[in-house]
Design a protein around this motif. Structure first.
Motif, PDB file in Angstrom:
ATOM      1  N   ILE A  15       1.758   2.276  -3.619  1.00 37.34           N
ATOM      2  CA  ILE A  15       0.699   2.389  -4.245  1.00 37.34           C
ATOM      3  C   ILE A  15       1.125   4.412  -4.097  1.00 37.34           C
ATOM      4  O   ILE A  15       0.582   4.999  -4.694  1.00 37.34           O
ATOM      5  CB  ILE A  15      -0.818   2.336  -4.165  1.00 37.34           C
ATOM      6  CG1 ILE A  15      -0.336   0.832  -4.602  1.00 37.34           C
ATOM      7  CG2 ILE A  15      -1.687   3.332  -4.969  1.00 37.34           C
ATOM      8  CD1 ILE A  15      -2.490   0.081  -3.784  1.00 37.34           C
ATOM      9  N   ILE A  16       0.584   4.715  -2.517  1.00 37.34           N
ATOM     10  CA  ILE A  16       0.792   5.929  -2.191  1.00 37.34           C
ATOM     11  C   ILE A  16       2.011   6.670  -2.905  1.00 37.34           C
ATOM     12  O   ILE A  16       1.989   7.873  -2.888  1.00 37.34           O
ATOM     13  CB  ILE A  16       1.046   5.932  -0.847  1.00 37.34           C
ATOM     14  CG1 ILE A  16      -0.605   5.063   0.009  1.00 37.34           C
ATOM     15  CG2 ILE A  16       1.540   7.480   0.323  1.00 37.34           C
ATOM     16  CD1 ILE A  16      -0.454   5.065   1.464  1.00 37.34           C
ATOM     17  N   ILE A  37      -2.920  -1.240  -9.746  1.00 36.87           N
ATOM     18  CA  ILE A  37      -2.979  -0.320  -9.232  1.00 36.87           C
ATOM     19  C   ILE A  37      -4.433  -1.975  -7.708  1.00 36.87           C
ATOM     20  O   ILE A  37      -4.435  -2.469  -6.737  1.00 36.87           O
ATOM     21  CB  ILE A  37      -3.412   0.800  -9.001  1.00 36.87           C
ATOM     22  CG1 ILE A  37      -3.965   1.461  -7.042  1.00 36.87           C
ATOM     23  CG2 ILE A  37      -5.420   0.746  -9.823  1.00 36.87           C
ATOM     24  CD1 ILE A  37      -4.639   2.932  -7.345  1.00 36.87           C
ATOM     25  N   THR A  38      -5.614  -2.030  -8.879  1.00 39.96           N
ATOM     26  CA  THR A  38      -6.268  -3.386  -8.591  1.00 39.96           C
ATOM     27  C   THR A  38      -5.863  -4.242  -7.937  1.00 39.96           C
ATOM     28  O   THR A  38      -6.177  -4.359  -6.262  1.00 39.96           O
ATOM     29  CB  THR A  38      -7.066  -3.356  -9.928  1.00 39.96           C
ATOM     30  OG1 THR A  38      -7.984  -2.422 -10.129  1.00 39.96           O
ATOM     31  CG2 THR A  38      -8.259  -4.504  -8.846  1.00 39.96           C
ATOM     32  N   ALA A  39      -4.849  -4.758  -7.861  1.00 38.76           N
ATOM     33  CA  ALA A  39      -4.205  -6.324  -8.082  1.00 38.76           C
ATOM     34  C   ALA A  39      -3.476  -5.675  -6.203  1.00 38.76           C
ATOM     35  O   ALA A  39      -3.105  -6.193  -5.064  1.00 38.76           O
ATOM     36  CB  ALA A  39      -3.271  -6.790  -8.484  1.00 38.76           C
ATOM     37  N   ILE A  43      -4.245  -3.153  -4.466  1.00 40.68           N
ATOM     38  CA  ILE A  43      -5.235  -2.667  -3.651  1.00 40.68           C
ATOM     39  C   ILE A  43      -5.540  -3.858  -2.210  1.00 40.68           C
ATOM     40  O   ILE A  43      -5.428  -4.176  -0.768  1.00 40.68           O
ATOM     41  CB  ILE A  43      -6.332  -1.853  -3.502  1.00 40.68           C
ATOM     42  CG1 ILE A  43      -5.233  -0.181  -3.759  1.00 40.68           C
ATOM     43  CG2 ILE A  43      -7.192  -2.059  -2.527  1.00 40.68           C
ATOM     44  CD1 ILE A  43      -6.123   0.569  -4.913  1.00 40.68           C
ATOM     45  N   LEU A  44      -5.643  -5.223  -3.440  1.00 39.58           N
ATOM     46  CA  LEU A  44      -6.544  -5.770  -2.582  1.00 39.58           C
ATOM     47  C   LEU A  44      -5.484  -6.791  -2.486  1.00 39.58           C
ATOM     48  O   LEU A  44      -6.139  -7.821  -1.174  1.00 39.58           O
ATOM     49  CB  LEU A  44      -7.333  -6.670  -4.414  1.00 39.58           C
ATOM     50  CG  LEU A  44      -8.440  -6.393  -4.650  1.00 39.58           C
ATOM     51  CD1 LEU A  44      -9.352  -6.838  -5.765  1.00 39.58           C
ATOM     52  CD2 LEU A  44      -9.496  -5.641  -3.975  1.00 39.58           C
ATOM     53  N   ALA A  45      -4.354  -6.963  -3.159  1.00 44.01           N
ATOM     54  CA  ALA A  45      -3.285  -7.752  -2.611  1.00 44.01           C
ATOM     55  C   ALA A  45      -2.929  -7.568  -1.057  1.00 44.01           C
ATOM     56  O   ALA A  45      -3.106  -8.464   0.122  1.00 44.01           O
ATOM     57  CB  ALA A  45      -2.238  -8.437  -3.518  1.00 44.01           C
ATOM     58  N   HIS A  76       0.397  -1.166   0.188  1.00 40.30           N
ATOM     59  CA  HIS A  76       0.654   0.492   0.206  1.00 40.30           C
ATOM     60  C   HIS A  76       0.809   1.123   0.003  1.00 40.30           C
ATOM     61  O   HIS A  76       0.114   2.098  -0.943  1.00 40.30           O
ATOM     62  CB  HIS A  76      -0.849  -0.164   0.921  1.00 40.30           C
ATOM     63  CG  HIS A  76      -2.017  -1.366   0.778  1.00 40.30           C
ATOM     64  ND1 HIS A  76      -2.980  -0.681   1.405  1.00 40.30           N
ATOM     65  CD2 HIS A  76      -2.698  -1.751  -0.405  1.00 40.30           C
ATOM     66  CE1 HIS A  76      -4.300  -2.166   1.398  1.00 40.30           C
ATOM     67  NE2 HIS A  76      -2.944  -2.707   0.077  1.00 40.30           N
TER      68      HIS A  76
END
Lengths: 344, 344
Positions: free
Chosen positions: B102-103, B121-123, B125-127, B99
């Protein structure tokens, strides 16, 4: 119509009993959440507190907390801590909405700017993580280790459902079985966990736990199907979001699956081309909707949602009721039926 | 030098005993994690499994699991489940790294593409959410409700530390007190929790729990100061990332704070202008580094890190040792000293 008039008018709300019975429960959840946040965010950064409040107090229907409360009551337990435990499910729900809105790059939710749109990605990721941790803490603390197991597994399952959904993006060969597997994981298991943990909190016997978990799983799936229908048929003023998002994102939901299954080869090909073409075109969306209508995709999906709700209600009817739990189980049945009617 | 030669050469690794003593513990953690993932990801989407493995097996030093293991051993407990419990701290750590990347829009970590750079980003955030949930599950299941409390509070504190850090971006008036509050929340509390939970797992008495938690807090802060130093002085080939990221992001870390506190008014003004100016300029970074050097900012920060490590070691020395725990406590002291020497 004033509250004192007889309610035999055909316009009378058939769910008036449900609304009035749940209003005080929802108010207690709100109070429990506010008190918990005041305590948990004491000495915290003001922006963290602001973002968490912004996300949590956003007109949510508090369906998940309500399920926990009614399931616990149905199994004979109703005390102050129940309302905070119930709030934990709203924390997790809101955490997932915040992260989903990052993934979907969504600007609006319930007619208001999303957390990412209003506060940016850093705040959105972190506030989601904070709510996630807080929800786990509350469930573990108030409902014990078995409940935490159920809760964490449901969360892991939800993430897996999102990955499986990604895999099926724009896949015109996706099956109904795959769709149901995805919605069970994305939505059904988590709703089932809210019910199961309410039952566990009340010390329910295994048969009651199983029944309420099954009820939750069925209404969770119905809820998701209604969501998928609203993505086509919702009124933007009511839902707070545009129609057609799922199509634009390539999500193959039940109305479309049913239409694909019943279409002539020619119309099936047309739909497949639309799905794999430029999905941002308004005309593509309109052509798709016309085809779904032609093959009764919407009414078939609505029928499936009704069947799931009927199964949920049957499950409740056949379970052993705690001597004080009759009204709660009655309300769970009404709530299931109510979910079919929601417009937002 | 072969393993059979005497190790009295001045080039001999002073931490050879530490490395050989911990290698088997780390191997057991790796095995426990792999077995847990095989079980937990069974029937899951292959991409979820791939992303989780990619993120977890990335050359991490496994410092956090090691702390849990040594603290539990120091209090007299060492069994198979300990290694999986220890792995839970690596899950959470990796979740936060995913995370964070990402930030920070980071492309590289340990010389490899970050999860967001590699999978999107989807993977990412979810992982991160999956690992977060799994870590909570394991801690709750294996170390009980009190441990889960400690763990969730540390996670919430970490998020709050990130928010407080955001508030201090490019704030030339940030105080040392604020810096220490941020690193305690961002890093110290979580490292303290890995130690405290190791102690709790072993059924340590309150005095032992407190001592190990204090030890963890001190080394966590020292660890963060070393991290902040490496952001200026690290060797890219070893750290796998560029220097100067903190400055570019406007983070006011300890070497800079010390330099600001000791500079002449003129040089202080120059540094403040650099911080509030275009921080992407290479020359701005170089000017800042020269000023930090001039006022001994780096050596002062390194001194503070050493002091914290000394305090950590003193804390261990004065605690009551379990009869089987002597070697583990000795290794904790060596580990604290080792953290000061790390280059990556």
């Amino acid at each position: 119509m004033s509250a004192t008039e007889p309610s035999n008018s055909v316009q009378a709300d058939p769910f008036a009993e449900l609304h009035s019975a749940v209003a005080s429960a929802v108010a207690r959840v709100e109070a429990a959440i506010r008190a918990d946040l005041e305590h948990a965010l004491d000495q915290c950064d003001p922006l963290l507190s602001e973002v968490v409040h912004y996300a949590l107090f956003n007109g949510g229907k508090r369906i998940r907390p309500l399920l926990t409360i009614l399931c616990s009551r149905g199994c004979g337990r109703d005390d102050d801590n129940l309302y905070l435990l119930a709030g934990a499910f709203e924390y997790l729900h809101v955490a997932t909405l915040i992260h989903d809105d990052i993934i979907d790059r969504a600007d609006q939710r319930r007619g208001k700017a999303t957390v990412i749109a209003h506060y940016g990605i850093t705040a959105a990721i972190l506030a989601g993580d904070w709510l996630h941790a807080r929800s786990m803490y509350l469930v573990g603390k108030m409902a014990g280790s078995d409940s935490l197991d159920v809760f964490c597994h449901a969360t892991q399952s939800m993430v897996n459902g999102e990955f499986e959904q990604l895999r099926q993006i724009a896949n015109v060969h996706a099956s109904e079985q795959q769709y149901f597997k995805i919605i069970r994981q994305k939505t059904g298991n988590l709703i089932a966990s809210t019910c199961a943990i309410g039952a566990l909190y009340a010390g329910a016997d295994p048969q009651q736990q199983h029944a309420l978990s099954t009820y939750g799983s069925h209404i969770g799936e119905a809820f998701q199907i209604v969501d998928d229908l609203l993505d086509f048929q919702g009124n933007t003023a009511q839902t707070g979001k545009q129609v057609g998002n799922d199509f634009a994102e390539g999500k193959i939901t039940l109305p479309l699956l049913y239409a694909l299954a019943h279409a002539t080869p020619e119309d099936k090909q047309i739909m497949e081309d639309l799905i794999q073409g430029d999905r941002t075109q308004r005309s593509a969306y309109q052509d798709l909707v016309a085809n779904i209508e032609r093959y009764d995709g919407f009414s078939r999906a609505a029928h499936t949602a009704r069947q799931l709700v009927s199964q949920a209600i049957e499950t409740i009817k056949t379970m052993t009721v705690h001597e004080n739990g009759g009204q709660a189980l009655h309300l769970l049945q009404m709530l299931a039926a109510y979910l079919l009617t929601r417009k937002k």
